[in-house]
Structure formats: C-alpha cells, structure tokens
Design a protein around this motif. Structure first.
Motif, PDB file in Angstrom:
ATOM      1  N   THR A  36       0.810   8.967   6.320  1.00 58.61           N
ATOM      2  CA  THR A  36       1.226   7.868   5.461  1.00 58.61           C
ATOM      3  C   THR A  36       0.014   7.393   4.675  1.00 58.61           C
ATOM      4  N   ASN A  37       0.178   7.168   3.401  1.00 63.28           N
ATOM      5  CA  ASN A  37      -0.895   6.621   2.571  1.00 63.28           C
ATOM      6  C   ASN A  37      -0.760   5.109   2.496  1.00 63.28           C
ATOM      7  N   TYR A  38      -1.879   4.422   2.662  1.00 66.84           N
ATOM      8  CA  TYR A  38      -1.941   2.972   2.507  1.00 66.84           C
ATOM      9  C   TYR A  38      -2.900   2.661   1.374  1.00 66.84           C
ATOM     10  N   ASP A  44      -2.823  -9.294   1.128  1.00 66.49           N
ATOM     11  CA  ASP A  44      -2.799  -8.825   2.508  1.00 66.49           C
ATOM     12  C   ASP A  44      -1.449  -9.025   3.199  1.00 66.49           C
ATOM     13  N   SER A  45      -0.554  -9.753   2.581  1.00 65.72           N
ATOM     14  CA  SER A  45       0.787  -9.894   3.156  1.00 65.72           C
ATOM     15  C   SER A  45       1.725  -8.773   2.693  1.00 65.72           C
ATOM     16  N   ASN A  46       1.254  -7.913   1.782  1.00 67.76           N
ATOM     17  CA  ASN A  46       2.052  -6.775   1.324  1.00 67.76           C
ATOM     18  C   ASN A  46       2.117  -5.697   2.400  1.00 67.76           C
ATOM     19  N   THR A  47       2.906  -4.675   2.161  1.00 68.60           N
ATOM     20  CA  THR A  47       3.055  -3.576   3.112  1.00 68.60           C
ATOM     21  C   THR A  47       1.912  -2.573   3.045  1.00 68.60           C
ATOM     22  N   GLY A  48       1.220  -2.505   1.908  1.00 66.32           N
ATOM     23  CA  GLY A  48       0.153  -1.531   1.730  1.00 66.32           C
ATOM     24  C   GLY A  48       0.654  -0.149   1.353  1.00 66.32           C
ATOM     25  N   LEU A  49       1.933  -0.007   1.114  1.00 59.93           N
ATOM     26  CA  LEU A  49       2.530   1.303   0.878  1.00 59.93           C
ATOM     27  C   LEU A  49       2.650   1.690  -0.590  1.00 59.93           C
ATOM     28  N   SER A  50       2.273   0.798  -1.503  1.00 59.74           N
ATOM     29  CA  SER A  50       2.421   1.076  -2.928  1.00 59.74           C
ATOM     30  C   SER A  50       1.117   0.762  -3.658  1.00 59.74           C
ATOM     31  N   ALA A  71       0.127  -3.244  -2.638  1.00 62.00           N
ATOM     32  CA  ALA A  71      -1.137  -2.898  -1.977  1.00 62.00           C
ATOM     33  C   ALA A  71      -1.724  -4.082  -1.213  1.00 62.00           C
ATOM     34  N   TRP A  72      -2.562  -3.762  -0.234  1.00 63.18           N
ATOM     35  CA  TRP A  72      -3.332  -4.792   0.458  1.00 63.18           C
ATOM     36  C   TRP A  72      -4.527  -5.178  -0.388  1.00 63.18           C
ATOM     37  N   ARG A  73      -5.102  -6.326  -0.108  1.00 61.45           N
ATOM     38  CA  ARG A  73      -6.283  -6.772  -0.837  1.00 61.45           C
ATOM     39  C   ARG A  73      -7.575  -6.397  -0.110  1.00 61.45           C
ATOM     40  N   SER A  74      -7.579  -6.426   1.213  1.00 59.25           N
ATOM     41  CA  SER A  74      -8.837  -6.233   1.938  1.00 59.25           C
ATOM     42  C   SER A  74      -8.790  -5.018   2.862  1.00 59.25           C
ATOM     43  N   ASN A 108     -10.104  -5.029   5.704  1.00 58.81           N
ATOM     44  CA  ASN A 108      -9.878  -5.541   7.060  1.00 58.81           C
ATOM     45  C   ASN A 108      -8.407  -5.451   7.454  1.00 58.81           C
ATOM     46  N   THR A 109      -7.527  -5.701   6.519  1.00 64.86           N
ATOM     47  CA  THR A 109      -6.094  -5.576   6.816  1.00 64.86           C
ATOM     48  C   THR A 109      -5.755  -4.138   7.154  1.00 64.86           C
ATOM     49  N   ALA A 110      -6.333  -3.221   6.412  1.00 63.71           N
ATOM     50  CA  ALA A 110      -6.078  -1.800   6.678  1.00 63.71           C
ATOM     51  C   ALA A 110      -6.625  -1.390   8.034  1.00 63.71           C
ATOM     52  N   LEU A 111      -7.797  -1.854   8.385  1.00 62.36           N
ATOM     53  CA  LEU A 111      -8.424  -1.448   9.644  1.00 62.36           C
ATOM     54  C   LEU A 111      -7.861  -2.172  10.853  1.00 62.36           C
ATOM     55  N   TYR A 112      -7.785  -3.493  10.782  1.00 58.51           N
ATOM     56  CA  TYR A 112      -7.392  -4.278  11.949  1.00 58.51           C
ATOM     57  C   TYR A 112      -5.905  -4.554  12.007  1.00 58.51           C
ATOM     58  N   GLY A 113      -5.300  -4.825  10.870  1.00 60.33           N
ATOM     59  CA  GLY A 113      -3.864  -5.096  10.850  1.00 60.33           C
ATOM     60  C   GLY A 113      -3.074  -3.875  11.269  1.00 60.33           C
ATOM     61  N   TYR A 114      -3.437  -2.720  10.749  1.00 52.29           N
ATOM     62  CA  TYR A 114      -2.723  -1.482  11.081  1.00 52.29           C
ATOM     63  C   TYR A 114      -2.848  -1.182  12.569  1.00 52.29           C
ATOM     64  N   ALA A 115      -4.009  -1.396  13.150  1.00 53.48           N
ATOM     65  CA  ALA A 115      -4.202  -1.156  14.585  1.00 53.48           C
ATOM     66  C   ALA A 115      -3.339  -2.088  15.410  1.00 53.48           C
TER      67      ALA A 115
END
Length: 59
Positions: free
Chosen positions: A21-23, A31-37, A43-46, A48-55
């Motif tokens: 899956t691409n984020y 950062d409240s978005n899904t990160g999938l587009s 898209a996410w803004r930070s 940190n959301t990609a690293l910590y939120g996804y985990a």
C-alpha cells in the motif's frame, strides 16, 4: 530442498507485492486524512503520522 526454498521465497515475494500500500505525505496535507491519496484532501502532513500512526493502527 533448494527447490522448495526457492518456491517459498517466490511465494513470499508475490504476496508482499500484492499487499503493498502506498501512503502519501504532503506539506499541504492533513494528519487526519487517510494518507492514501496524493492530494491535499487525502495525504498526511507529517512523517510522524506515517511512522507512528500507522504502527498504532496495526499496519
């Protein structure tokens, strides 16, 4: 034995490609978005959301 190992490694590689899956992260994202587009609305803004939120979501 080598043939079985080669088959197993090939299968693992195929499964990983199918489940990839691409984020997306953008400076105009949120950062409240899904990160999938790759749009400001998706898209996410930070990073940190990609690293910590996804985990934390069990990804």
């Amino acid at each position: 034995m080598k043939k079985k190992l080669a088959t197993l490694l090939l299968f693992i590689g195929i499964v990983q490609q199918v489940t990839a899956t691409n984020y997306y992260i953008r400076i105009d994202g949120d950062d409240s978005n899904t990160g999938l587009s790759n749009t400001p609305e998706g898209a996410w803004r930070s990073i940190n959301t990609a690293l910590y939120g996804y985990a934390n979501w069990g990804g």
